[in-house]
Motif scaffolding. Structure first.
Motif, PDB file in Angstrom:
ATOM      1  N   GLU A  30    -145.618  20.323 -12.835  1.00  8.49           N
ATOM      2  CA  GLU A  30    -145.848  20.562 -14.265  1.00  8.49           C
ATOM      3  C   GLU A  30    -145.565  22.030 -14.611  1.00  8.49           C
ATOM      4  O   GLU A  30    -144.910  22.327 -15.605  1.00  8.49           O
ATOM      5  N   ARG A  63    -143.636  24.103 -12.990  1.00  9.06           N
ATOM      6  CA  ARG A  63    -142.196  24.368 -12.891  1.00  9.06           C
ATOM      7  C   ARG A  63    -141.449  23.852 -14.116  1.00  9.06           C
ATOM      8  O   ARG A  63    -140.557  24.514 -14.654  1.00  9.06           O
ATOM      9  N   VAL A  64    -141.859  22.664 -14.567  1.00 10.56           N
ATOM     10  CA  VAL A  64    -141.214  22.075 -15.747  1.00 10.56           C
ATOM     11  C   VAL A  64    -141.452  22.963 -16.969  1.00 10.56           C
ATOM     12  O   VAL A  64    -140.529  23.261 -17.732  1.00 10.56           O
ATOM     13  N   MET A  65    -142.704  23.394 -17.141  1.00  6.93           N
ATOM     14  CA  MET A  65    -143.046  24.221 -18.303  1.00  6.93           C
ATOM     15  C   MET A  65    -142.288  25.546 -18.269  1.00  6.93           C
ATOM     16  O   MET A  65    -141.801  26.022 -19.295  1.00  6.93           O
ATOM     17  N   ARG A  84    -147.298  20.030 -22.716  1.00  6.21           N
ATOM     18  CA  ARG A  84    -148.080  19.552 -21.564  1.00  6.21           C
ATOM     19  C   ARG A  84    -148.596  18.128 -21.823  1.00  6.21           C
ATOM     20  O   ARG A  84    -148.572  17.275 -20.927  1.00  6.21           O
ATOM     21  N   TYR A 140    -145.752  15.763 -21.409  1.00  5.18           N
ATOM     22  CA  TYR A 140    -145.465  15.614 -19.967  1.00  5.18           C
ATOM     23  C   TYR A 140    -146.421  14.593 -19.353  1.00  5.18           C
ATOM     24  O   TYR A 140    -145.995  13.677 -18.647  1.00  5.18           O
ATOM     25  N   GLN A 151    -138.817  16.787 -11.865  1.00  7.67           N
ATOM     26  CA  GLN A 151    -138.631  18.063 -12.549  1.00  7.67           C
ATOM     27  C   GLN A 151    -137.295  18.081 -13.306  1.00  7.67           C
ATOM     28  O   GLN A 151    -137.236  18.480 -14.473  1.00  7.67           O
ATOM     29  N   PHE A 210    -137.591  15.982 -16.472  1.00  6.88           N
ATOM     30  CA  PHE A 210    -138.381  16.578 -17.552  1.00  6.88           C
ATOM     31  C   PHE A 210    -137.690  17.797 -18.165  1.00  6.88           C
ATOM     32  O   PHE A 210    -137.787  18.011 -19.373  1.00  6.88           O
ATOM     33  N   VAL A 211    -137.002  18.560 -17.346  1.00  4.73           N
ATOM     34  CA  VAL A 211    -136.277  19.702 -17.903  1.00  4.73           C
ATOM     35  C   VAL A 211    -135.211  19.194 -18.876  1.00  4.73           C
ATOM     36  O   VAL A 211    -135.044  19.727 -19.967  1.00  4.73           O
ATOM     37  N   PHE A 240    -137.018  17.902 -22.121  1.00  4.60           N
ATOM     38  CA  PHE A 240    -137.495  18.968 -23.005  1.00  4.60           C
ATOM     39  C   PHE A 240    -136.349  19.766 -23.623  1.00  4.60           C
ATOM     40  O   PHE A 240    -136.417  20.146 -24.786  1.00  4.60           O
TER      41      PHE A 240
END
Lengths: 103, 195
Positions: free
Chosen positions: A36, A38-40, B24, B27, B53, B56-57, B60
């Motif tokens: 999470e 790393r994604v943020m 968040r 996610y 990852q 999600f990247v 977003f």
């Protein structure tokens, strides 16, 4: 020769796939917190947040820009200073003549 | 943790504006869906976390392109499936599966399939899944995907069309060809098992 009756392959495959689909349905939907984070971080960076390296590059770019501007101003002032003529173009020749007359 | 009664649309809007808490929450809301697809289509040499990852990247960074014409979950599913498919396409197809490669449990599943026409017992489901995974490893990435979506996840042809972006005839043709290949493998295993 195999005396056993051949199973219907379509049916056998369906039974296998049906049985297999029952597995792994209870796997927890969890990920390490690091994912999470790393994604943020990647998302923030993609939105225009800058890394230290990028910030350094930006500062360097600004510095170079200012240095170029200062150099241009200095060059132009020097050039204009060299190009400007004295107020009296005969001043020096007259001075020489005056000196000769005085002697 | 996912908040109960999350307003997805508001969450998307706030995430677009750069709201960290909304991102968040989004996610957490989408993680079970993404994780389920990733686990079903995970390439052999890719870590689950890395693929999640990457998905999600993409989600977003492309959120501005989400028009809202389809549910967010469908849009995210498509991104996830395409990311997995890209990873899978780099994988080489495994050599043909032999009966000797099977574990004892998997061999028991084959024996069961050959001996009876009744459904396999639930306690065989894990071995069945392992066996199916081995058989899927012999297929190309799109074939593997279509079988996983249709037969293991129980999605309809229409849902597969939405998730993959393929046309309905293409989904059907791929499913038919993939099943034909799996049947060939299964026939081979059944033959070798009966010797």
């Amino acid at each position: 020769m195999n005396s056993r009756k051949e199973p219907d392959l379509n049916q056998a495959l369906d039974r296998l796939l049906r049985n297999a689909s029952a597995a792994r349905q209870t796997a927890p939907a969890e990920m390490p917190f690091a994912v999470e984070t790393r994604v943020m971080a990647a998302w923030r960076q993609s939105r225009g947040g800058v890394s230290d390296f990028a910030a350094g590059l930006r500062l360097l770019r600004y510095g170079l820009g200012i240095a170029c501007a200062v150099a241009l101003v200095a060059v132009s002032l020097t050039w204009s200073g060299n190009q400007s003529e004295p107020d009296d173009i005969y001043a020096i020749s007259n001075a020489t003549a005056n000196l000769a007359l005085l002697q | 943790m996912e908040e109960p009664g999350l307003d997805v649309q508001a969450c998307v809007e706030n995430t677009r504006r750069g709201d960290d808490a909304a991102a968040r929450a989004l996610y957490q809301h989408l993680l079970p869906l993404v994780l389920k697809i990733v686990r079903s289509h995970l390439p052999r040499r890719t870590a689950e976390e890395d693929l999640v990852q990457a998905v999600f990247v993409k989600v977003f960074t492309k959120l501005d392109q989400f028009s809202g014409a389809v549910p967010l979950e469908h849009w995210v599913s498509r991104i996830t499936v395409n990311t997995c498919l890209n990873q899978l396409s780099h994988e080489k197809i495994r050599p043909e599966l032999r009966h000797a490669d099977l574990s004892e449990d998997e061999e028991a599943v084959i024996q069961n399939l050959a001996a009876t026409t009744a459904d396999l017992a639930p306690e065989h489901s894990f071995a069945s899944r392992e066996l199916v995974d081995k058989m899927l490893a012999n297929l190309s990435a799109p074939d593997r995907l279509v079988i996983s979506l249709l037969h293991l996840e129980g999605r309809s042809v229409e849902e597969v069309r939405q998730v993959t972006g393929w046309s309905i005839p293409l989904v059907k043709v791929r499913a038919f060809r993939a099943r034909r290949k799996m049947k060939k493998h299964l026939e081979q295993l059944l033959k070798e098992g009966s010797r």
